[in-house]
Write an enzyme that holds these catalytic residues in place. Structure first.
Site, PDB file in Angstrom:
ATOM      1  N   ARG B 304      35.323  35.235  37.411  1.00  0.00           N
ATOM      2  CA  ARG B 304      35.062  36.562  37.962  1.00  0.00           C
ATOM      3  C   ARG B 304      33.817  37.152  37.303  1.00  0.00           C
ATOM      4  NH1 ARG B 304      40.437  38.146  40.022  1.00  0.00           N
ATOM      5  NH2 ARG B 304      40.985  36.168  41.024  1.00  0.00           N
ATOM      6  N   GLU B 306      32.688  39.943  37.021  1.00  0.00           N
ATOM      7  CA  GLU B 306      32.828  41.393  36.924  1.00  0.00           C
ATOM      8  C   GLU B 306      32.350  41.856  35.568  1.00  0.00           C
ATOM      9  OE1 GLU B 306      36.676  43.383  38.051  1.00  0.00           O
ATOM     10  OE2 GLU B 306      37.149  41.335  38.687  1.00  0.00           O
ATOM     11  N   ARG B 312      41.813  43.751  29.205  1.00  0.00           N
ATOM     12  CA  ARG B 312      42.576  42.811  30.039  1.00  0.00           C
ATOM     13  C   ARG B 312      41.733  42.025  31.037  1.00  0.00           C
ATOM     14  NH1 ARG B 312      45.406  45.385  34.840  1.00  0.00           N
ATOM     15  NH2 ARG B 312      43.939  46.930  35.563  1.00  0.00           N
ATOM     16  N   HIS B 313      40.413  42.070  30.914  1.00  0.00           N
ATOM     17  CA  HIS B 313      39.555  41.309  31.817  1.00  0.00           C
ATOM     18  C   HIS B 313      38.803  40.211  31.086  1.00  0.00           C
ATOM     19  CE1 HIS B 313      40.150  44.831  34.469  1.00  0.00           C
ATOM     20  NE2 HIS B 313      39.956  43.957  35.433  1.00  0.00           N
ATOM     21  N   GLU B 455      49.605  44.572  35.703  1.00  0.00           N
ATOM     22  CA  GLU B 455      49.685  43.594  36.778  1.00  0.00           C
ATOM     23  C   GLU B 455      49.396  42.195  36.253  1.00  0.00           C
ATOM     24  OE1 GLU B 455      46.260  42.937  39.060  1.00  0.00           O
ATOM     25  OE2 GLU B 455      47.428  41.098  39.322  1.00  0.00           O
ATOM     26  N   SER B 458      49.167  39.004  41.905  1.00  0.00           N
ATOM     27  CA  SER B 458      48.929  39.664  43.168  1.00  0.00           C
ATOM     28  C   SER B 458      49.151  38.595  44.228  1.00  0.00           C
ATOM     29  CB  SER B 458      47.489  40.180  43.193  1.00  0.00           C
ATOM     30  OG  SER B 458      47.355  41.198  44.122  1.00  0.00           O
ATOM     31  N   ARG B 506      47.267  36.848  30.734  1.00  0.00           N
ATOM     32  CA  ARG B 506      47.964  38.133  30.822  1.00  0.00           C
ATOM     33  C   ARG B 506      49.461  37.965  30.599  1.00  0.00           C
ATOM     34  NH1 ARG B 506      45.343  41.951  35.604  1.00  0.00           N
ATOM     35  NH2 ARG B 506      43.235  41.932  34.750  1.00  0.00           N
TER      36      ARG B 506
END
Lengths: 532, 532
Positions: B304, B306, B312-313, B455, B458, B506
């Protein structure tokens, strides 16, 4: 092909063939029909003609989890058999073929590698109309259908199906998900045995067509089996090592510096900078050893930016990697790896007998042979065997691919094994971090492993002494500043260790005797292919 | 701290303490010593002084697999105990600390998470000289040593060591692999409990120091446990699904087009063209379903791009992904995923009790609680619970991270579970391929799963109908030409299916109640870190 009795009383508790229930079902289905999207032309019907099968066939509405039919019990095709004779079942499967001819439609249903014959026959008593027969005959091949049917034992086995002892006599036929009418390849053609061409039709689906349409190609029984076997290889690898106290780790694929000098790495743009894709998890496995995990393995993607378009190279493949500290001798590790592989081979032969047979139906090949414990040869012995066969290899040269193939044949002839370990490679042909042989300055504590004459693993004792590692790197002309972090990781105390990396797709290819690694990579990547 | 009897007769069969054997050993060792590389200064000795310990300590030559000592049997530190009282053992371990004081040296040996006290005492009868004591005291912390010693039951437990019932009385001490004298962090400091600071020393090793020196940091008992637990999560995930008929697949990480619109993907230079790193295996899992594999899972790297620098990323993490065809309702899949997770939680609590306790020693946190079967709430119910707690969320809005945290606390208070499933997300906040709820146009057949209010998964029923998928993509303003291949794969017949992706790091972070995902990624990658 024999259609057995179909007009018999239904199994207890199933009232759907009684007239009252049928009418009720027809009414309900009619309502549903009106809502449904019609993807396949509705059957033609004369203006005044009443379709007695209404509510027993058609397109169902896209399954959207309404809760409808949640209590319906489906039977897998592979579980059908004479023990279910005269019972009603619901089956969801692909319609591999269907052919309506007059009052009957003969179809083949397929689920994974299992096939069974389905028959739809016009029958007023059973409310099966010619429209229903025609509808079934018009369903495009490879569509998914829900069929309610009576299981019927056949008088003589249906040759064309894997389940020949029984067939299905349809009562309801519903189209769940239609395939398009013109398919880019037929699964039947893609599944043809390589030897089976008695009429000289030369119907072959070429590799690019297969890979371009991989979803269809993967539906062949051989492919269904190959990828189940591949899953087995990974599971056996992990289970064997976990039992021996190995810890699974995950190593990063994005790395800041090219692990082995910078050739053949893919570059990634990383925010405002750039990074590389790991060619191997080796450095990270070694760090895990230096971090006291003792014995580690990792299964993951490995990337090689080599412009090699051969039968055995991929630009992305799955590495089964392991690394292990040892007490005194790297053969403690070598023996563990060898046993891991023979455990995998034995496990496959024990647990995947059917799948191996299924693959052999399409790609006939001699079963894989191996010895326990595996054969271990030293490099000079291999050179000698090749020399005796008329091939000269320098004692400090690596083996060429043809040499390896020949050596595989020589070893097979002499020792009756398709698997062997070649130990003590010349130091000159191995990477700088390879531990030299203490007794022979030209040799090293390194090894390759071979299946059917092709390399599937390369490994070695690694140098764990930072000063000696520096010396060896300099000897190889490597810029020390670029591997400073690698060398530094051994200045924190590191046990002696060895390991290796196995190419998953190669193991499966060579175990099954397949001729191309693209057959054992679900979505292969090579210099010319990054799709689908 | 009590040094028990050390001057007792050796265990049967071990003659090394007899004078004759000792002299022989000393002579052999002297020879070896001369060959050895001296990494730690040799002990000082007076010119006329004879070292009675010669051949019983020193630096050993780099272990290069000569075959020497192959028959030496080593005992793991964790296996030492009173049952070995008065027996001789060989141990290979790290010297965590050592301190020579006069005629004695007290040291702590560590292997994985186990520690034991080692004592070297000057003793003429046993040929232990003050030089040998001093040598041991000078070995740098974190070096690896081979120790031959007598196991001695302690009169009262050694508090500082995990094995307090016994200690080791050294007879030989050999340096196998030295660590450098100045370490960037001390494992003892890195292992300090977060709450344990009675003297207000504020000795903390900050996160970047840990990650920059990950090899040392990973040696703490908590980290040794965390990554064993992580391996357990993967194993339990795979074993559970394999038992349920899932097939493991491997999906390519290099892809030709960005899977979800093109944002947040890393670009790779691919020979003369470019490609991307997969953000998710979803398309490939779905193709495997369309290719008749029915139920599939895959464990692998997910990328990712991002620019999120949160607790948490990660830019690269391990996805535990699964996809499953179902017959009538996506809850068939939802229930399978929910059970997979509770199986993992139960498995961890059953199989990793010690490791969980070890982590809790450094990071104290309440044990993870869960219900079987897991709690499932629908989205409107969550909105209502939040509203009752004073937070207003629009019925078509997604939950913010703080909302999720609060919801987690509310659910924990009401239902006593740290794990729950939130079903029926608003259609508006989910990707175009999400199946709408058939009964509520604003809802969808999609779900997230939460651990301690964060989370971890998903997922959704995916649209398997190509025309409807096209319609939904258009509704989302997506350029159909860019997803043509994705849509096309559903024109070959595809069963209804659903799935999800779990973030491995996670799950481990939240199961253990840790505060940062970098604690559960062995070599984490974030926008600012691609090393080591």
């Amino acid at each position: 092909m024999v259609l057995s009795e179909v007009n018999q009383p239904p199994a207890e508790g199933d009232a759907a063939t009684s007239k009252k229930a049928a009418k009720k079902a027809a009414k309900a289905a009619e309502k549903q029909q009106k809502k449904a999207e019609h993807k396949v032309s509705a059957p033609e019907s004369g203006i005044l003609e009443i379709d007695i099968s209404e509510g027993k066939y058609g397109n169902i509405k896209m399954i959207q989890s309404t809760g409808e039919h949640r209590d319906r019990v489906y039977t897998d095709v592979k579980d059908l058999g004479v023990h279910l004779d005269r019972k009603f079942v619901w089956v969801r499967a692909r319609l591999q073929t269907s052919r309506a001819k007059g009052k009957q439609c003969f179809a083949v249903l397929r689920q994974n590698s299992s096939t069974i014959q389905l028959i739809v026959s016009v029958n007023e008593e059973l409310y099966i109309s010619k429209q229903m027969v025609k509808f079934t005959g018009n369903i495009p091949k490879e569509s998914i259908v829900d069929v309610r049917a009576v299981v019927v034992a056949t008088a003589s086995p249906v040759q064309a199906c894997s389940l020949g002892e029984v067939e299905l006599s349809a009562r309801e036929v519903w189209l769940v998900s239609p395939a398009r009418a013109q398919l880019p390849l037929l699964v039947e053609d893609a599944a043809r045995p390589e030897t089976d061409d008695p009429e000289g039709l030369k119907i072959r689906v070429n590799q690019d067509t297969r890979l371009d349409n991989r979803v269809l190609d993967l539906r062949t029984p051989a492919n269904q089996a190959i990828f189940r076997i591949e899953a087995g290889v990974c599971r056996l690898f992990r289970d064997h090592l976990t039992r021996r106290g190995f810890v699974e780790i995950h190593t990063p694929k994005i790395i800041s510096a090219a692990s082995e000098g910078g050739a053949n790495v893919f570059t990634v743009s990383y925010f405002k900078s750039s990074a590389y894709l790991a060619q191997s998890p080796q450095l990270y496995k070694q760090m895990a050893i230096a971090a006291d995990f003792d014995k580690v393995f990792t299964v993951g993607a490995v990337f090689r930016a080599e412009d090699s378009n051969t039968h055995r190279h991929l630009t992305e493949f799955v590495g089964l990697d392991l690394e292990m500290s040892f007490k005194q001798h790297y053969h403690e590790v070598l023996d563990t790896i060898g046993q891991t592989l023979t455990d995998i081979f034995r496990g496959l032969q024990e647990e995947f007998e059917n799948e191996i047979a299924t693959v052999a139906q399409q790609y006939p090949v001699a079963p894989f042979k191996f010895l326990e414990p595996p054969l271990r040869l030293e490099f000079p012995r291999a050179i000698q065997m090749l020399k005796e066969a008329g091939v000269t290899v320098g004692e400090e040269d690596d083996l060429s691919t043809p040499d390896e193939k020949l050596l595989g044949r020589l070893v097979k002839a002499k020792y009756e094994t398709d698997f062997f370990i070649l130990d003590k490679y010349p130091l000159a042909v191995r990477p700088f971090y390879t531990m030299p042989d203490p007794n022979n300055p030209k040799a090293s504590n390194s090894y390759d492993m071979f299946m059917r004459g092709e390399e599937i693993l390369s490994g070695a004792q690694r140098i764990h002494d930072p000063d000696f590692l520096t010396e060896r790197a300099k000897h190889h002309g490597i810029d020390i500043s670029k591997i400073a972090a690698y060398i530094e990781s051994f200045r924190l105390g590191c046990p002696p260790h060895a390991g290796g990396g196995i190419g998953m797709e190669r193991v499966v290819m060579l175990f099954l005797g397949l001729d191309n690694i693209r057959k054992t990579s679900m979505f292969p990547r090579d210099p010319k292919r990054v799709t689908p």
